[in-house]
Design a protein around this motif. Structure first.
Motif, PDB file in Angstrom:
ATOM      1  N   LEU A 194      -8.421   8.691   8.111  1.00 57.75           N
ATOM      2  CA  LEU A 194      -8.126   9.678   7.247  1.00 57.75           C
ATOM      3  C   LEU A 194      -6.595  10.136   7.960  1.00 57.75           C
ATOM      4  CD1 LEU A 194     -10.939  12.558   6.956  1.00 57.75           C
ATOM      5  CD2 LEU A 194      -9.620  11.024   5.152  1.00 57.75           C
ATOM      6  N   ILE A 195      -6.329  10.090   8.895  1.00 61.11           N
ATOM      7  CA  ILE A 195      -5.026  10.434   9.593  1.00 61.11           C
ATOM      8  C   ILE A 195      -3.992   9.593   9.309  1.00 61.11           C
ATOM      9  CG2 ILE A 195      -3.518  10.872  11.459  1.00 61.11           C
ATOM     10  CD1 ILE A 195      -6.265  12.168  13.085  1.00 61.11           C
ATOM     11  N   VAL A 196      -4.334   8.221   9.379  1.00 56.05           N
ATOM     12  CA  VAL A 196      -3.189   7.126   8.970  1.00 56.05           C
ATOM     13  C   VAL A 196      -3.023   7.078   7.344  1.00 56.05           C
ATOM     14  CG1 VAL A 196      -3.005   4.617   9.246  1.00 56.05           C
ATOM     15  CG2 VAL A 196      -3.714   5.789  11.037  1.00 56.05           C
ATOM     16  N   ALA A 197      -4.220   7.084   6.890  1.00 49.76           N
ATOM     17  CA  ALA A 197      -3.995   6.990   5.183  1.00 49.76           C
ATOM     18  C   ALA A 197      -3.255   8.038   4.853  1.00 49.76           C
ATOM     19  CB  ALA A 197      -5.476   6.834   4.634  1.00 49.76           C
ATOM     20  N   ASN A 198      -3.438   9.353   5.096  1.00 49.38           N
ATOM     21  CA  ASN A 198      -2.762  10.455   4.602  1.00 49.38           C
ATOM     22  C   ASN A 198      -1.288  10.602   5.161  1.00 49.38           C
ATOM     23  OD1 ASN A 198      -4.842  11.585   2.510  1.00 49.38           O
ATOM     24  ND2 ASN A 198      -6.011  11.315   4.630  1.00 49.38           N
ATOM     25  N   LEU A 199      -1.005  10.301   6.356  1.00 51.03           N
ATOM     26  CA  LEU A 199       0.328  10.197   6.812  1.00 51.03           C
ATOM     27  C   LEU A 199       1.240   9.326   5.835  1.00 51.03           C
ATOM     28  CD1 LEU A 199       2.143  11.553   8.942  1.00 51.03           C
ATOM     29  CD2 LEU A 199       1.360  10.008  10.364  1.00 51.03           C
ATOM     30  N   VAL A 200       0.612   8.060   6.010  1.00 51.31           N
ATOM     31  CA  VAL A 200       1.328   6.981   5.244  1.00 51.31           C
ATOM     32  C   VAL A 200       1.777   7.566   3.763  1.00 51.31           C
ATOM     33  CG1 VAL A 200       1.500   4.669   4.213  1.00 51.31           C
ATOM     34  CG2 VAL A 200       0.696   5.017   6.797  1.00 51.31           C
ATOM     35  N   SER A 201       0.500   7.917   3.105  1.00 52.95           N
ATOM     36  CA  SER A 201       0.538   8.437   1.658  1.00 52.95           C
ATOM     37  C   SER A 201       1.464   9.767   1.507  1.00 52.95           C
ATOM     38  CB  SER A 201      -0.713   9.058   1.063  1.00 52.95           C
ATOM     39  OG  SER A 201      -1.831   7.961   1.225  1.00 52.95           O
ATOM     40  N   LEU A 202       1.626  10.391   2.464  1.00 54.76           N
ATOM     41  CA  LEU A 202       2.627  11.581   2.607  1.00 54.76           C
ATOM     42  C   LEU A 202       3.969  11.163   2.659  1.00 54.76           C
ATOM     43  CD1 LEU A 202       2.651  14.729   2.101  1.00 54.76           C
ATOM     44  CD2 LEU A 202       2.621  14.664   4.699  1.00 54.76           C
TER      45      LEU A 202
END
Length: 89
Positions: free
Chosen positions: A61-69
């Motif tokens: 969740l952290i990696v996916a949403n950090l990259v998406s952001l």
């Protein structure tokens, strides 16, 4: 089954979902058909998912949403660089 691996697979498929739009915006130098509201709304949603992932200490969740952001932030930056609309008159 390794559910964290499933999480990373899902993250890989979704976190780059906006990337083709970003590439098109840069190539064409046009953002006329792009919704700023959609990008801001998506950015707020992704930010909340990031906070949730941090709370859970869930790496996918952290990696996916950090990259998406980060990709959405680039998209908003490109949007304001190429927009023909006047927001601050």
């Amino acid at each position: 089954m390794d559910w964290e691996l499933v999480g990373y697979a899902a993250a890989a498929l979704t976190m780059f979902g906006f990337l083709p739009q970003l590439v098109k915006m840069v190539k064409t130098k046009s953002v006329d058909d792009v919704s700023l509201f959609m990008m801001v709304q998506m950015g707020l949603g992704v930010s909340l998912w990031l906070v949730y992932g941090l709370h859970l200490k869930n790496s996918p969740l952290i990696v996916a949403n950090l990259v998406s952001l980060l990709i959405l932030a680039l998209g908003i930056t490109v949007y304001f660089r190429y927009t023909t609309r006047r927001y601050f008159i």
